[in-house]
Write an enzyme that holds these catalytic residues in place. Sequence first.
Site, mmCIF file in Angstrom:
data_model
loop_
_atom_site.group_PDB
_atom_site.id
_atom_site.type_symbol
_atom_site.label_atom_id
_atom_site.label_comp_id
_atom_site.label_asym_id
_atom_site.label_seq_id
_atom_site.Cartn_x
_atom_site.Cartn_y
_atom_site.Cartn_z
ATOM 1 N N GLU A 70 -4.217 -3.616 1.006
ATOM 2 C CA GLU A 70 -4.219 -4.516 -0.137
ATOM 3 C C GLU A 70 -5.096 -4.007 -1.283
ATOM 4 O O GLU A 70 -4.883 -4.371 -2.437
ATOM 5 C CB GLU A 70 -4.709 -5.895 0.320
ATOM 6 C CG GLU A 70 -4.582 -6.988 -0.713
ATOM 7 C CD GLU A 70 -5.067 -8.325 -0.180
ATOM 8 O OE1 GLU A 70 -5.390 -9.189 -1.013
ATOM 9 O OE2 GLU A 70 -5.138 -8.497 1.048
ATOM 10 N N SER A 71 -6.046 -3.160 -0.985
ATOM 11 C CA SER A 71 -6.923 -2.606 -2.017
ATOM 12 C C SER A 71 -6.239 -1.544 -2.865
ATOM 13 O O SER A 71 -6.827 -1.042 -3.831
ATOM 14 C CB SER A 71 -8.178 -2.019 -1.377
ATOM 15 O OG SER A 71 -7.834 -1.094 -0.355
#
Length: 273
Positions: A70-71
């Site tokens: 998700e980063s």
Amino acid sequence: MNPLTAQPPAGTLPASGAGTAAYTSSELLAAVSCRQLRGTRRVFAGIGLPTLAVALAQKSTSPDIEQVYESGVCGAHPPKLPETIADASLATGAEAILTMPVLFGYVLQGGWIDVGFLGAAQIDRYGSLNSSVIGDWHAPDVRLPGSGGAAEVMANSAEVFVVMRRHDPSSFVLELDFCTSPSPAVARRMDPLVPAQGRGVTTVISDLGVLKADDDGELCLASVHEGVTVEQVIAATGWPLKVLPGLSVTPAPTEQELHLLRHEIDPGRVYLR
């Protein structure tokens, strides 16, 4: 002795088959999850057991699997097991690092993710997830981290796997305390214009067995783990659980899988318990 009806002593996991050592619940969940990923190319995986399962797949069944975080890290090859989605080790050897708008707007919504791999506090019979609150929204018993990117992962991945450490009626529920990530089928019924392109949850791996979605999207029992009975799983599920034809016993972790998990992937037992 029939493995579908035999019961182990309470609070224990059995020693597995010939040539395999005893194993913990988290080792079982990681090994079973890894096998479910066979043939998958791109996985959007959450931190915890999903990360552990993908790391095991990279070293065994699926060396070409690409993990997306998700980063914004895509094609991660961290030198150590990451402890958060922002762990600096994720940048080392990664295929690409994208901005959040590009990750969600082009990779996820563009349909490039084969499997979204999530965890949750609660799941219902059609695969909607709660990761927000347990109890009443205004006065919850437990307040949880919330969606993060889980709602988008649910809506846009081709399919979603969920791993649950605990299979009991408070986690596998008839009605969620709060719907954080609705399954695409539920979302489309609520609003036909919702851009939910994926199939939703197709596979759930718990400490009792594996559930698979039927043609209607309802989660049904596909296999039980060694020493677990069908009756145990039904009693631990908050909806009338259907059993799929051809129900099987989940193969136990192999010596190779346990060696990789214990000595190469998570020797510090960050996620193994």
